[in-house]
Design an enzyme around this catalytic site. Structure first.
Site, PDB file in Angstrom:
ATOM      1  N   HIS A  17      69.255 -25.054   1.576  1.00  0.00           N
ATOM      2  CA  HIS A  17      69.555 -23.986   0.617  1.00  0.00           C
ATOM      3  C   HIS A  17      71.011 -24.077   0.143  1.00  0.00           C
ATOM      4  CE1 HIS A  17      66.346 -21.856   3.185  1.00  0.00           C
ATOM      5  NE2 HIS A  17      65.770 -22.045   2.015  1.00  0.00           N
ATOM      6  N   LYS A  41      55.098 -13.489   5.811  1.00  0.00           N
ATOM      7  CA  LYS A  41      55.781 -14.160   6.922  1.00  0.00           C
ATOM      8  C   LYS A  41      56.326 -13.152   7.929  1.00  0.00           C
ATOM      9  CE  LYS A  41      57.326 -18.157   4.235  1.00  0.00           C
ATOM     10  NZ  LYS A  41      58.489 -18.855   3.666  1.00  0.00           N
ATOM     11  N   ARG A  90      61.932 -30.164  -2.885  1.00  0.00           N
ATOM     12  CA  ARG A  90      62.209 -31.152  -1.843  1.00  0.00           C
ATOM     13  C   ARG A  90      61.315 -32.377  -2.039  1.00  0.00           C
ATOM     14  NH1 ARG A  90      61.179 -27.091   2.840  1.00  0.00           N
ATOM     15  NH2 ARG A  90      59.758 -26.431   1.205  1.00  0.00           N
ATOM     16  N   SER A 128      63.018 -23.491   7.044  1.00  0.00           N
ATOM     17  CA  SER A 128      63.480 -22.447   7.964  1.00  0.00           C
ATOM     18  C   SER A 128      62.618 -22.417   9.221  1.00  0.00           C
ATOM     19  CB  SER A 128      63.452 -21.085   7.266  1.00  0.00           C
ATOM     20  OG  SER A 128      64.319 -21.112   6.159  1.00  0.00           O
TER      21      SER A 128
HETATM   22  N1  COA Z   1      65.947 -26.867   1.435  1.00  0.00           N
HETATM   23  C1  COA Z   1      65.409 -26.588   2.633  1.00  0.00           C
HETATM   24  N2  COA Z   1      64.376 -25.719   2.809  1.00  0.00           N
HETATM   25  C2  COA Z   1      63.880 -25.146   1.713  1.00  0.00           C
HETATM   26  C3  COA Z   1      64.382 -25.395   0.441  1.00  0.00           C
HETATM   27  C4  COA Z   1      65.471 -26.304   0.319  1.00  0.00           C
HETATM   28  N3  COA Z   1      66.002 -26.599  -0.850  1.00  0.00           N
HETATM   29  N4  COA Z   1      63.668 -24.686  -0.444  1.00  0.00           N
HETATM   30  C5  COA Z   1      62.751 -24.020   0.255  1.00  0.00           C
HETATM   31  N5  COA Z   1      62.890 -24.293   1.562  1.00  0.00           N
HETATM   32  C6  COA Z   1      62.047 -23.805   2.650  1.00  0.00           C
HETATM   33  C7  COA Z   1      62.266 -22.360   2.981  1.00  0.00           C
HETATM   34  O1  COA Z   1      63.214 -22.185   4.009  1.00  0.00           O
HETATM   35  C8  COA Z   1      60.875 -21.944   3.418  1.00  0.00           C
HETATM   36  O2  COA Z   1      60.692 -22.261   4.776  1.00  0.00           O
HETATM   37  P1  COA Z   1      59.632 -21.448   5.665  1.00  0.00           P
HETATM   38  O3  COA Z   1      58.323 -21.464   4.945  1.00  0.00           O
HETATM   39  O4  COA Z   1      59.640 -22.196   6.908  1.00  0.00           O
HETATM   40  O5  COA Z   1      60.191 -20.044   5.766  1.00  0.00           O
HETATM   41  C9  COA Z   1      59.928 -22.828   2.634  1.00  0.00           C
HETATM   42  O6  COA Z   1      60.704 -23.911   2.223  1.00  0.00           O
HETATM   43  C10 COA Z   1      59.347 -22.162   1.439  1.00  0.00           C
HETATM   44  O7  COA Z   1      60.404 -21.665   0.644  1.00  0.00           O
HETATM   45  P2  COA Z   1      60.143 -20.665  -0.558  1.00  0.00           P
HETATM   46  O8  COA Z   1      59.060 -21.176  -1.402  1.00  0.00           O
HETATM   47  O9  COA Z   1      61.457 -20.351  -1.171  1.00  0.00           O
HETATM   48  O10 COA Z   1      59.509 -19.434   0.182  1.00  0.00           O
HETATM   49  P3  COA Z   1      60.225 -18.171   0.548  1.00  0.00           P
HETATM   50  O11 COA Z   1      59.336 -17.350   1.429  1.00  0.00           O
HETATM   51  O12 COA Z   1      61.569 -18.498   1.109  1.00  0.00           O
HETATM   52  O13 COA Z   1      60.413 -17.459  -0.876  1.00  0.00           O
HETATM   53  C11 COA Z   1      59.726 -16.083  -2.724  1.00  0.00           C
HETATM   54  C12 COA Z   1      59.314 -17.157  -1.733  1.00  0.00           C
HETATM   55  C13 COA Z   1      60.410 -14.955  -1.989  1.00  0.00           C
HETATM   56  C14 COA Z   1      60.730 -16.644  -3.703  1.00  0.00           C
HETATM   57  C15 COA Z   1      58.479 -15.584  -3.457  1.00  0.00           C
HETATM   58  O14 COA Z   1      57.530 -15.213  -2.499  1.00  0.00           O
HETATM   59  C16 COA Z   1      58.773 -14.385  -4.341  1.00  0.00           C
HETATM   60  O15 COA Z   1      59.294 -14.530  -5.424  1.00  0.00           O
HETATM   61  N6  COA Z   1      58.444 -13.185  -3.854  1.00  0.00           N
HETATM   62  C17 COA Z   1      58.644 -11.952  -4.618  1.00  0.00           C
HETATM   63  C18 COA Z   1      57.305 -11.398  -5.132  1.00  0.00           C
HETATM   64  C19 COA Z   1      56.961 -12.055  -6.419  1.00  0.00           C
HETATM   65  O16 COA Z   1      57.532 -11.760  -7.444  1.00  0.00           O
HETATM   66  N7  COA Z   1      56.054 -13.014  -6.367  1.00  0.00           N
HETATM   67  C20 COA Z   1      55.788 -13.843  -7.505  1.00  0.00           C
HETATM   68  C21 COA Z   1      54.573 -13.427  -8.216  1.00  0.00           C
HETATM   69  S1  COA Z   1      53.508 -14.803  -8.204  1.00  0.00           S
END
Ligand code: COA
Length: 160
Positions: A17, A41, A90, A128
């Site tokens: 991140h 989660k 990624r 994460s």
């Molecule tokens: N480097 C390392 N790890 C990364 C990364 C990077 N560049 N990008 C993502 N990751 C990891 C994250 O740590 C996460 O790990 P985990 O699953 O073990 O926790 C995984 O990849 C997935 O990341 P991400 O897709 O960003 O999921 P998230 O839970 O962190 O975030 C939201 C998702 C919060 C952005 C999304 O659910 C959201 O927008 N929620 C709000 C509600 C909404 O509006 N939804 C959209 C309508 S469809």
């Protein structure tokens, strides 16, 4: 002012991140890291703990703000007057999910672009949950997370 939102659970923030923030902080006047309560989660760290670790890990960047939010990302982005949503890519596995999310967000906020940033090769397998699992099993995660997160993991896991 060009404002972007970088959303995620950040439970906890990893070097992956931080890599994305290092790259994008040069492209925008301000980046708001939106720490989201992801209902799908179970979190290890509270939203406040996650925010504090992000603030500490981004002290070298002067245009990063951190906020927590619940709800629709599109509403948060609109409320902040942001022009972009930042997402890291990624591997090819991230692509379909990200396209799906970007499609939904485009429907709700058509004027906001999702910007995809390619991760550095040394971070492509960092996640994460991978970091949490490794730390729980006694693995050394110091090359994967900022020092404050390593400390936070040690503290949290010592209480489990
Ligand atoms: N480097 C390392 N790890 C990364 C990364 C990077 N560049 N990008 C993502 N990751 C990891 C994250 O740590 C996460 O790990 P985990 O699953 O073990 O926790 C995984 O990849 C997935 O990341 P991400 O897709 O960003 O999921 P998230 O839970 O962190 O975030 C939201 C998702 C919060 C952005 C999304 O659910 C959201 O927008 N929620 C709000 C509600 C909404 O509006 N939804 C959209 C309508 S469809």
């Amino acid at each position: 002012m060009r404002i972007a939102v970088y959303p995620g659970s950040f439970d906890p923030v990893t070097n992956g991140h931080i890599d994305i923030l290092n790259k994008t902080s040069k492209l925008f006047d301000k980046i708001i890291v939106a720490v989201v309560h992801n209902v799908t989660k179970t979190a290890l760290f509270s939203l406040e703990e996650r925010s504090r670790m992000i603030i500490e890990s981004t002290r070298h960047l002067d245009n990063i703000e951190v906020e927590c939010f619940n709800g629709l990302l599109a509403d948060f982005v609109t409320g902040k007057d942001a022009c972009a949503i930042i997402r890291g890519l990624r591997t090819v596995n991230d692509f379909e999910y990200e396209m799906h999310m970007a499609w939904y967000n485009k429907i709700f906020v058509p004027d906001v672009e999702t910007i995809f940033v390619i991760s550095n090769s040394n971070n492509i397998f960092v996640s994460s949950s991978g970091v949490k699992e490794a730390a729980l099993l006694g693995g050394d995660v110091s090359s994967l997370v900022p020092p404050v997160v390593k400390k936070g993991l040690e503290h949290k896991l010592s209480k489990l």
